[in-house]
Design a protein around this motif. Structure first.
Motif, PDB file in Angstrom:
ATOM      1  N   SER A 205       0.736  -1.149   0.063  1.00  0.00           N
ATOM      2  CA  SER A 205       0.066   0.117   0.009  1.00  0.00           C
ATOM      3  C   SER A 205       0.902   1.166   0.074  1.00  0.00           C
ATOM      4  CB  SER A 205      -0.804   0.028   1.299  1.00  0.00           C
ATOM      5  OG  SER A 205      -1.506  -1.169   1.505  1.00  0.00           O
ATOM      6  N   SER A 206       1.977   1.247   0.566  1.00  0.00           N
ATOM      7  CA  SER A 206       2.654   2.522   0.577  1.00  0.00           C
ATOM      8  C   SER A 206       3.425   2.781  -0.541  1.00  0.00           C
ATOM      9  CB  SER A 206       3.544   2.699   2.067  1.00  0.00           C
ATOM     10  OG  SER A 206       4.844   1.719   1.814  1.00  0.00           O
ATOM     11  N   SER A 312       6.203  -7.255   3.594  1.00  0.00           N
ATOM     12  CA  SER A 312       5.720  -6.978   4.936  1.00  0.00           C
ATOM     13  C   SER A 312       4.094  -6.420   4.591  1.00  0.00           C
ATOM     14  CB  SER A 312       6.368  -6.041   5.721  1.00  0.00           C
ATOM     15  OG  SER A 312       7.563  -6.520   6.032  1.00  0.00           O
ATOM     16  N   GLU A 313       4.040  -5.336   3.939  1.00  0.00           N
ATOM     17  CA  GLU A 313       2.889  -4.973   3.778  1.00  0.00           C
ATOM     18  C   GLU A 313       2.005  -6.065   2.953  1.00  0.00           C
ATOM     19  OE1 GLU A 313       3.025  -1.022   1.934  1.00  0.00           O
ATOM     20  OE2 GLU A 313       4.141  -0.246   3.435  1.00  0.00           O
ATOM     21  N   SER A 316       0.305  -8.791   5.045  1.00  0.00           N
ATOM     22  CA  SER A 316      -0.841  -8.210   5.831  1.00  0.00           C
ATOM     23  C   SER A 316      -2.079  -7.968   4.624  1.00  0.00           C
ATOM     24  CB  SER A 316      -0.641  -6.949   6.516  1.00  0.00           C
ATOM     25  OG  SER A 316      -1.735  -6.548   7.055  1.00  0.00           O
ATOM     26  N   ASN A 317      -1.562  -7.405   3.588  1.00  0.00           N
ATOM     27  CA  ASN A 317      -2.825  -7.065   2.620  1.00  0.00           C
ATOM     28  C   ASN A 317      -3.415  -8.133   2.189  1.00  0.00           C
ATOM     29  OD1 ASN A 317      -2.436  -3.974   2.841  1.00  0.00           O
ATOM     30  ND2 ASN A 317      -1.003  -4.127   1.023  1.00  0.00           N
ATOM     31  N   THR A 360       5.630 -11.997   6.571  1.00  0.00           N
ATOM     32  CA  THR A 360       5.317 -12.521   7.881  1.00  0.00           C
ATOM     33  C   THR A 360       6.512 -12.578   8.644  1.00  0.00           C
ATOM     34  OG1 THR A 360       3.549 -13.849   6.828  1.00  0.00           O
ATOM     35  CG2 THR A 360       4.104 -14.340   9.207  1.00  0.00           C
ATOM     36  N   LEU A 363       7.956  -8.907   9.928  1.00  0.00           N
ATOM     37  CA  LEU A 363       7.191  -8.490  11.048  1.00  0.00           C
ATOM     38  C   LEU A 363       7.171  -9.285  12.185  1.00  0.00           C
ATOM     39  CD1 LEU A 363       4.075  -7.194   8.618  1.00  0.00           C
ATOM     40  CD2 LEU A 363       6.137  -5.946   9.591  1.00  0.00           C
ATOM     41  N   SER A 364       7.755 -10.299  12.251  1.00  0.00           N
ATOM     42  CA  SER A 364       7.451 -11.074  13.631  1.00  0.00           C
ATOM     43  C   SER A 364       8.250 -10.475  14.707  1.00  0.00           C
ATOM     44  CB  SER A 364       8.062 -12.616  13.345  1.00  0.00           C
ATOM     45  OG  SER A 364       7.132 -13.157  12.369  1.00  0.00           O
ATOM     46  N   GLU A 365       7.765 -10.763  15.894  1.00  0.00           N
ATOM     47  CA  GLU A 365       8.378 -10.458  17.083  1.00  0.00           C
ATOM     48  C   GLU A 365       9.823 -10.853  17.189  1.00  0.00           C
ATOM     49  OE1 GLU A 365       5.601 -11.246  20.401  1.00  0.00           O
ATOM     50  OE2 GLU A 365       7.043 -10.671  21.803  1.00  0.00           O
ATOM     51  N   TYR A 368      11.313  -7.674  14.003  1.00  0.00           N
ATOM     52  CA  TYR A 368      10.702  -6.424  13.539  1.00  0.00           C
ATOM     53  C   TYR A 368      11.722  -5.333  13.314  1.00  0.00           C
ATOM     54  CZ  TYR A 368       7.513  -2.386  13.407  1.00  0.00           C
ATOM     55  OH  TYR A 368       6.785  -1.182  12.823  1.00  0.00           O
ATOM     56  N   TYR A 372      11.952  -4.676   9.615  1.00  0.00           N
ATOM     57  CA  TYR A 372      11.042  -3.727   8.931  1.00  0.00           C
ATOM     58  C   TYR A 372      11.436  -2.173   9.250  1.00  0.00           C
ATOM     59  CZ  TYR A 372       6.673  -1.249   7.976  1.00  0.00           C
ATOM     60  OH  TYR A 372       5.675  -0.581   7.518  1.00  0.00           O
TER      61      TYR A 372
ATOM     62  N   ARG B  78      -1.917  -1.934  12.253  1.00  0.00           N
ATOM     63  CA  ARG B  78      -2.372  -3.212  12.109  1.00  0.00           C
ATOM     64  C   ARG B  78      -1.889  -4.393  12.971  1.00  0.00           C
ATOM     65  NH1 ARG B  78      -2.008  -4.143   5.565  1.00  0.00           N
ATOM     66  NH2 ARG B  78      -3.323  -1.831   4.694  1.00  0.00           N
ATOM     67  N   ASN B  80      -2.199  -8.211  13.150  1.00  0.00           N
ATOM     68  CA  ASN B  80      -2.768  -9.142  11.965  1.00  0.00           C
ATOM     69  C   ASN B  80      -2.975 -10.386  12.904  1.00  0.00           C
ATOM     70  OD1 ASN B  80      -1.674  -7.987   9.408  1.00  0.00           O
ATOM     71  ND2 ASN B  80      -0.119  -7.498  10.877  1.00  0.00           N
ATOM     72  N   ASP B 269       1.464 -14.151  17.352  1.00  0.00           N
ATOM     73  CA  ASP B 269       2.230 -13.066  17.156  1.00  0.00           C
ATOM     74  C   ASP B 269       1.535 -12.031  16.261  1.00  0.00           C
ATOM     75  OD1 ASP B 269       4.220 -11.131  16.377  1.00  0.00           O
ATOM     76  OD2 ASP B 269       5.758 -12.876  15.988  1.00  0.00           O
ATOM     77  N   ARG B 271       2.258  -9.324  14.801  1.00  0.00           N
ATOM     78  CA  ARG B 271       2.868  -8.429  13.899  1.00  0.00           C
ATOM     79  C   ARG B 271       2.410  -7.285  13.543  1.00  0.00           C
ATOM     80  NH1 ARG B 271       1.514 -11.376   9.269  1.00  0.00           N
ATOM     81  NH2 ARG B 271      -0.091 -12.664  11.066  1.00  0.00           N
ATOM     82  N   PHE B 273       2.154  -3.502  12.624  1.00  0.00           N
ATOM     83  CA  PHE B 273       3.106  -2.256  12.022  1.00  0.00           C
ATOM     84  C   PHE B 273       2.173  -1.248  11.460  1.00  0.00           C
ATOM     85  CE2 PHE B 273       2.275  -2.996   7.135  1.00  0.00           C
ATOM     86  CZ  PHE B 273       1.328  -3.954   7.439  1.00  0.00           C
TER      87      PHE B 273
END
Lengths: 486, 481
Positions: A205-206, A312-313, A316-317, A360, A363-365, A368, A372, B78, B80, B269, B271, B273
């Motif tokens: 998206s960005s 990353s985006e 989620s998208n 995924t 973005l994971s704990e 990140y 990211y 978000r 997730n 998790d 995630r 962002f």
């Protein structure tokens, strides 16, 4: 007829030299004859096109309409079109008929253009060769063994082969410019926020931005004029007013300051491509432009930064494609998890799955910050490089891609080589600035595109620069042999 | 072992915006499934969120009400995870930059002590839809009407030390959000939902014990009971030398027990962002100040005013200001009565009793504040006495008309003619010569006790209409001869 510009065709339509219905039939016939070789369309909406053409003829005969009224065009198959299959090149959406229209397609429809259909693309816009489509690879009209580039490969091939007058594309990391370069057409990725993303199926998206693909800068200007502008349905769309893209085309380029980033001419660039770019730059000098070497020091970092942020985006998208409300659902799911797992495993192709997994992970704990956040920091550096450079020069020029179109299947087993294809285009998306690809010559028998990058909302300047070049050259007027066959 | 309980609360309040947090769909409870949705709430491909500025205003109001820092730049993120009633596969919430930052709230307990509870943050987020498991022949139905409904999640510090304090805190939050008009406070419909975090530690220990989270407790009473139950469960485990598992638990009010929903190991998790479809919200100082200036009077301010302006006791002032509707009712009625003590007594007494009997909220009282005030005026001007007034109120409650209409129709007007009262008393004295004899022979203490008998007889004879203020002195005088 198929080689003519939008303004010429608009004049003919208005003078009743030809009707929109006749023009539409002509292009539909070309699609029927030539597209089996190219595979540039996923859907051809013949009946709807003829209805729109008939409506355009009525409008034109009452003296109304715009320069696009009655002109046959096509849309990349990630713009949602009400009542027309919208697949995003994916099995996941093989059955998806949106009950709504994207802002871009709705504005172009309001301008009176006739939609012939939806063009092929890399699945979910992920790819640089258009080989990642559920509907099969698209072929390059200049050489059917070559890729057309991606992800807007269907739009690029269709315009190059004269199957449509112009088409829409989207560009997340080069997906308008690189196929435009490979297919010898003109393409513009606008400033992020210039064109509404509402109804455009999101990849990242960005970074995503829709834009025009056509034979010339002038044709792109006509299409952009209809597409661009603030949309209250897209919170990231800009309220900056549109420029008049047509009336600015003829401004002389005397004194234009061109920056050549040294990083764009380093290792990996095909010397024949480099020669063509330098020849084009000389052409601008003849028109009165001043050339200056500049530096965009963080160019190399754009690939790792992009390949963290975009996946990353995307991860989620693409979560909404879960088999619950629309799209592909596996047969006989035994429970919820099974439905998710199999629907997504069956519906998404390999490249899409790969990017979802990368995103995924990033973005994971615990990861990140290292991925990211780091990528976002690099993104800011890249943006600062451009802001600094563009305070010194009016436009930046360089190649679109390091090579000409490559052979079908030649890079599919080497993802890193494929990702390196985007080295000259990604940073533009990360910075959010506009950029174009303009046909500038041929190497290895294939077209080569010159990339012109400009400041935020400088679309009118880019189109002006490209148009002046096209007044002095005829690279954009070349037609592939296969297109002449029909 | 002497355990200290440590409690922190997360309260989800549904904001009373007209439309959803990120779409123009109407917000409402009880509509046909999937009729209050747009492309955005359904998570359709290419649909994009547009932020509802009304929700922003409400969040800032709340921030001011709890003395909090306002996030001048706040960011949607978000969260997730996959769930069928979460259409986008992520919830749009706020993580690192919430709209409301650190604040605090002073809570008064039943014993009159006040304690300060820290507010960690409050952030805006969208609600999910609902999964319906009944009536679908083993399948699950999805209703997305609630999808993208705006929530303000209010997170407290682990400052709470008892179930009573927790309830007092939730009541205070309830009172603030309803005063502000940003939440309807209807817990039964889920407009306010509570997650309770509980842990125990030996008294005097600094480190917190392992906590459990009880999800979605939906009434003040259940919050209290759930906490007691969970304290007991944790204490039993700890005293047996066991360890508490960090997990999410569910409170079952029917069995009055909590049970495990999922453990930390199963936790997602998320995630988080920053949401790339929404720009950061950047506020101007003017905007924040303007909202602060326009805040309505809040419960504590109102209670203080009731004490100073109406000379009410602290207790009365707190009760009457506990809900905006109650305070408004009191003030409207008192505007008619012009005697705060009388109005307060009747609102907190007889009116509350009737409301409780019928389980009505004061907003739905069948007697308006104006009509209620008119009734009290008739006590003050001696038209009726207090006892009769209760009967009149009951009649008003049943819709028989205004106080004056009922008094007139039923002939309840108090007898205030001293001559008539004297005649009535004389008749009673004549009818009870023995008692009169006894009275006259008795000492003063005994006489006082016997007065009640004669008063009772007079009231009975007058069908309650004799003015007690007049009966007493006349009776004493006549008894003494």
């Amino acid at each position: 007829m198929f080689e003519q510009s939008i303004s010429t065709l608009a004049k003919k339509l208005r003078n009743k030299d030809i009707s929109s219905v006749e023009l539409t039939r002509l292009f539909l016939k070309r699609i029927a004859t030539l597209d089996p070789q190219l595979n540039s369309f996923i859907t051809v909406s013949e009946q709807q096109a003829l209805e729109q053409a008939a409506a355009a003829d009525i409008l034109l005969s009452s003296g109304k309409g715009s320069s696009l009224t009655g002109i046959p065009i096509a849309h990349k198959d990630l713009f949602c079109t009400e009542g027309t299959l919208t697949t995003c090149g994916s099995k996941m959406l093989n059955n998806f008929i949106p009950p709504y229209e994207s802002t871009v397609t709705s504005r172009i429809q309001e301008a009176g253009a006739v939609m012939l259909g939806k063009t092929n693309m890399d699945e979910f816009a992920m790819g640089s060769s258009n080989e990642n489509s559920f509907y099969g690879a698209v072929k390059n009209p200049w050489n059917l063994d070559m890729v057309p580039g991606g992800s807007s490969g269907g739009s690029a091939a269709a315009v190059a082969a004269g199957l449509v007058v112009a088409a829409t594309g989207t560009d997340t990391g080069g997906s308008i410019r690189q196929p435009a370069s490979f297919c010898g057409i003109t393409g513009l990725k606008p400033t992020y926020g210039r064109v509404s993303r509402f109804g455009m199926i999101a990849y990242a998206s960005s970074l995503d931005q829709g834009g025009p693909m056509a034979k010339s800068a002038e044709d792109c200007a006509h299409l952009l004029q209809a597409m661009a502008g603030f949309d209250e349905k897209d919170s990231t769309s800009s309220e900056t007013p549109n420029d008049d893209y047509i009336s600015n085309l003829n401004t002389p380029l005397t004194g234009l300051k061109i920056g050549l980033p040294k990083e764009y001419f380093g290792e990996g660039l095909d010397p024949k491509v480099a020669d063509i770019i330098m020849t084009a730059v000389k052409e601008f000098e003849k028109m009165g432009a001043i050339v200056k070497e500049i530096s965009l020091p963080n160019l190399q970092l754009s690939i790792p930064s992009y390949y963290v942020i975009a996946p990353s985006e995307a991860s989620s998208n693409l979560s909404r494609f879960d088999g619950v409300r629309f799209g592909h659902r596996c047969d006989d799911p035994k429970d919820l998890l099974d439905m998710y797992n199999r629907s997504r495993a069956e519906g998404f192709g390999t490249e899409v799955q790969k990017r979802i997994m990368v995103g995924t992970y990033a973005l994971s704990e615990g990861y990140y910050d290292a991925y990211y956040l780091k990528a976002q920091k690099i993104r800011r550096l890249i943006k600062e490089d451009f802001v600094k450079a563009l305070s010194e020069v009016d436009v930046i020029m360089g190649p679109v891609a390091p090579t000409t179109a490559f052979g079908l299947g030649s890079k599919t087993s080497d993802p890193v080589a494929m990702y390196l294809e985007d080295i000259y285009t990604l940073s533009v998306n990360l910075a959010g600035i506009p950029a174009m690809s303009i046909p500038a010559g041929f190497a290895n028998g294939m077209p080569v595109g010159l990339q012109v990058m400009g400041n935020y909302f400088a679309e009118a300047k880019l189109l002006n620069v490209a148009h002046q070049y096209q007044q002095n050259t005829d690279w954009h007027l070349q037609t592939p042999t296969m297109a002449k066959g029909a | 072992m002497n355990w200290e309980v440590v409690i922190g609360l997360e309260i989800h309040t549904q904001l009373t915006t007209k439309s959803k947090l990120f779409s123009g769909a109407a917000v409402g409870f009880g509509a046909e499934p999937n009729t209050q949705t747009t492309l955005v709430d359904l998570g359709m491909p290419g649909a994009l969120p547009v932020f509802n500025k009304e929700a922003l205003r409400m969040a800032v109001m709340f921030g001011h009400a709890v003395n909090a820092e306002i996030g001048m730049t706040s960011v949607f993120a978000r969260k997730n995870y996959f769930y069928p009633d979460l259409p986008k596969g992520y919830q749009t919430s706020q993580m690192d930059h919430p709209i409301v930052g650190i604040g605090h709230l002073d809570v008064t307990l039943e014993d009159g002590t006040t304690s300060r509870v820290g507010i960690t943050r409050a952030h805006l987020e969208e609600d999910a839809g609902k999964s319906l498991h009944e009536d679908f022949q083993g399948m699950t139905g999805i209703d997305l009407n609630r999808s993208s409904t705006p929530l303000l999640e209010i997170v407290s510090e682990p400052d709470i030390r008892s179930a009573k304090e927790a309830v007092a805190y939730v009541k205070m939050i309830h009172s603030i959000v309803t005063y502000l008009g940003i939440c309807d406070g209807n817990m039964a419909e889920g407009s306010m939902r509570c997650d309770v975090n509980i842990s125990l530690r030996p008294k005097g220990q600094k480190e917190y014990g392992t906590r459990t989270e009880i999800k979605n407790v939906n009434s003040f009473r259940f919050i209290e009971k759930a906490i007691y139950t969970e304290i007991e469960r944790q204490a039993d485990i700890l005293e047996d030398g066991g360890r508490i598992t960090q997990e999410t638990r569910l409170y079952d009010p029917e069995k009055n027990e909590t049970r495990s929903m999922r453990s930390k190991e199963d936790a997602n998790d998320y995630r988080y962002f920053p949401c790339p479809d929404l720009l950061p919200i950047v506020l101007t100082q003017d905007y924040v100040d303007e909202i602060k200036a326009s805040l309505p009077e809040l419960p504590r301010q109102k209670a203080a005013r009731f004490q100073s302006e109406h000379s009410l006791s602290e207790y009365d002032a707190n009760v009457l200001s506990s809900s905006r509707a109650m305070a408004d009712y009191f003030e409207s009625a008192n505007a008619v009565v012009k005697d705060a003590k009388v109005t307060a007594n009747w609102v907190m007494g007889e009116l509350s009793k009737l409301l409780n009997q019928e389980q009505l909220d004061i907003e739905n009282a069948p007697v308006s504040a104006q009509a209620f005030g008119e009734l009290l005026v008739r006590i003050k001007d001696n038209t009726i006495n207090g006892k009769t007034a209760k009967d009149v109120l009951q009649a008003m409650w049943e819709g028989e008309g205004s106080a004056d209409t009922i008094i007139e129709a039923k002939g309840l007007k108090q007898v205030t003619d001293t001559g008539a009262i004297e005649t009535m008393i004389q008749a009673i004295l004549d009818a009870n010569p023995a008692q009169v004899e006894q009275y006259r022979a008795a000492d003063e203490d005994k006489q006082k006790k016997m007065t009640g008998f004669f008063v009772g007889q007079v009231m009975k004879a007058s069908q309650g209409k004799a003015n007690p203020g007049l009966v007493n002195p006349i009776l004493t005088k006549m008894l003494k001869g």
